[in-house]
Scaffold this motif. Structure first.
Motif: not given
Lengths: 248, 248
Positions: A118, A121, A124-125, A151-152, A236, B118, B234
Motif C-alpha cells: 500500500n 503504491t 507511486r500514485t 511497489a513504488s 491506495a 491487483n 498501478n
C-alpha cells in the motif's frame, strides 16, 4: 576495482546493518538492489555512495561512474547482501533524500499506513498526481524498505518525504484545506473543488483509520460513495481517486 | 457431527484437489479458508457444500446451518488443508458463482491481469463502484485463488464474473461504449462523460497492456494525465480512477 570476497568486510557488514530502519535513519543512507531500482535512483539524481557488482561488464559505464565507490563482489557476498532468492548481483548504498516541510503546497499525509505494498503504491500514485510532498506520521512504515521501494516503482526517488513526530502540529500549520478520510460529517468528494492550488489529503491506518487527534485537526472529511456491496475501498485506491480529483 | 481424522479421507482429498483451477472449473466449486471469508461468502448468499471445523463450538449456529454438510477435523487435517502458516481451523467448499454476460450494462473487462493482489483489488473496486459484471479474458488469473479472494475482501462473492474465450467478440457485441486504456489516439478521461448508463472499461496486462486485437475493437482509448515523474499508475489505481469517473 577492489574485489570483496569476504562477508566480514566492513562495507558488506555495514550494508547489512542498513537493512534496519534505525541504522538507515542514523546514517542517512538506504540500500537498494537490482538493475531497475538502481538505474531509477541514478536517473532521479540520488547520490550513490557505494556500488557492489558481481559482474561489472554487465553494468553500464554511466551507472558505474555515477557511484562514488565501486566494488566487485562474488556469489557468496551477493547472497549475503540480497533480500531475494535470485539476486541480480547488483547492490547500492544510497543517500536518503532530504526534504523540508516548507513550501509544499499539495501534500499527501499518511497516518500509520502499515502495508508496504500500500505504501509503495501510495508513493507511486502521489508521484503520478504530481504532489509536492508525502508526510509520514509517526508509526507509518519506512519508505526505504525493500517492498515499498519495489511497489513504488522508483517513485520514492521522485517525491520528497518527511517523517514528522507531531502530525497534528503539521496539519495545524498547513496553509490550505486539509481533507480527512473518515465518515464523520463527511461530504462526497464530488462536492470538494478540483484544481486547488494548495491542499493536504490525509489517509489513515488500514484497519483503524485516522487518529482522533488528527481527525479533530482537519478542515473537512471527504468520502467516496460506495455503490455496491464492498465495505470500503483499498486505501491506495481511495487515495488515487481523491488525489486525481483534487488535482483535476 | 462426523469427525474426520485422516488426510486420506475422500472429502479432504477432494478439498486439496480444488486447490487447482482446472479442478475448480471442472467441479464448479471453490475452496475458502478462515472465518472472515466464510462469513462473507454466507452473507453474500454463496452456497456452502461442506464446512470443516476444528472447533465447532467457536463457529456460530448460523454459519453451521448455512452449510449443506458439516465435519469436525483435527489439527493434522487442518494443516493439510490450510494454505497459511497459522490456520484458523475453518474451511469451506463453496459453489462458484454463475453469471451470464447478458444484461450487464456497466462492465470491467480484464485482459490477462496476472498479479493476484491487483486482481483482488480490481474486484473490490469494481464492487465498490457498483459495476454489474467483471469479464475475465483468457489468460487472466483465477479469481478463486486464495490471494485474490483475500485481496478482494469478499467482493468475489458480490460481483459476478465470467471467463470468456473470445474477449474481442464480447466487446464487439457490447451495447455501449468500450473504453480501452492505451496511449494510441487516447483522450484524457476528463473528456469522457460521467454517469453513463452503459459502458465497458478494459484494463490490460501489467507489463504488456491490452492485446492488439482488443485495442482494435474498443470505441475509444482513455488516459489519466501523469503530472509527476512516475511512468505509469498501478493498474488497479488507474481502474479505480476511471470506474469512479464513469460512474460519476
Amino acid at each position: 576495482m577492489e574485489e570483496i570476497t569476504s562477508i566480514q568486510n566492513a562495507k558488506i557488514k555495514n550494508y547489512n546493518k542498513l537493512k534496519k530502519k534505525k541504522e538507515r535513519d542514523k546514517q542517512g543512507l538506504a540500500i537498494i538492489e537490482g538493475f531497475h531500482l538502481i538505474e531509477e535512483a541514478v536517473a532521479s539524481g540520488i547520490v550513490v555512495e557505494q556500488l557492489f557488482m558481481m559482474d561489472p561488464s554487465r553494468v553500464s559505464e554511466d551507472l558505474q561512474s555515477a557511484a562514488k565507490e565501486c566494488y566487485v563482489i562474488n556469489q557468496k557476498v551477493a547472497e549475503a547482501l540480497s533480500g531475494t532468492v535470485t539476486p541480480q548481483g547488483i547492490f547500492a548504498v544510497i543517500q536518503k533524500g532530504t526534504a523540508t516541510a516548507e513550501q509544499a503546497k499539495q501534500v499527501l499525509i499518511l497516518d500509520r499506513i502499515q502495508d508496504p505494498g500500500n505504501l509503495g503504491t501510495l508513493m507511486r500514485t502521489a508521484d503520478a498526481a504530481g504532489l509536492d510532498l508525502v508526510v509520514l506520521a509517526k508509526g507509518t512504515a519506512d519508505v526505504y524498505q525493500e517492498k515499498v521501494l519495489r511497489a513504488s516503482q522508483g517513485s520514492v526517488f521522485h517525491i520528497p518525504t518527511i517523517e514528522v513526530e507531531d502530525v497534528v502540529e503539521y496539519v495545524q500549520n498547513f496553509s490550505g484545506p486539509v481533507y480527512g478520510t473518515a465518515l464523520e460529517d463527511a461530504v462526497s468528494y464530488h462536492n470538494v473543488p478540483s484544481k486547488q492550488e494548495s491542499f493536504a489529503l490525509v489517509l489513515g491506518n488500514e484497519g483503524q483509520g485516522m487518529s482522533e487527534q488528527l481527525l479533530a485537526a482537519t478542515s473537512q472529511n471527504v468520502t467516496i460513495p460506495i455503490y455496491g456491496q464492498a465495505e470500503s475501498l483499498n486505501v491506495a485506491i481511495a487515495a488515487g481517486i481523491l488525489m486525481f480529483h483534487l488535482k483535476g
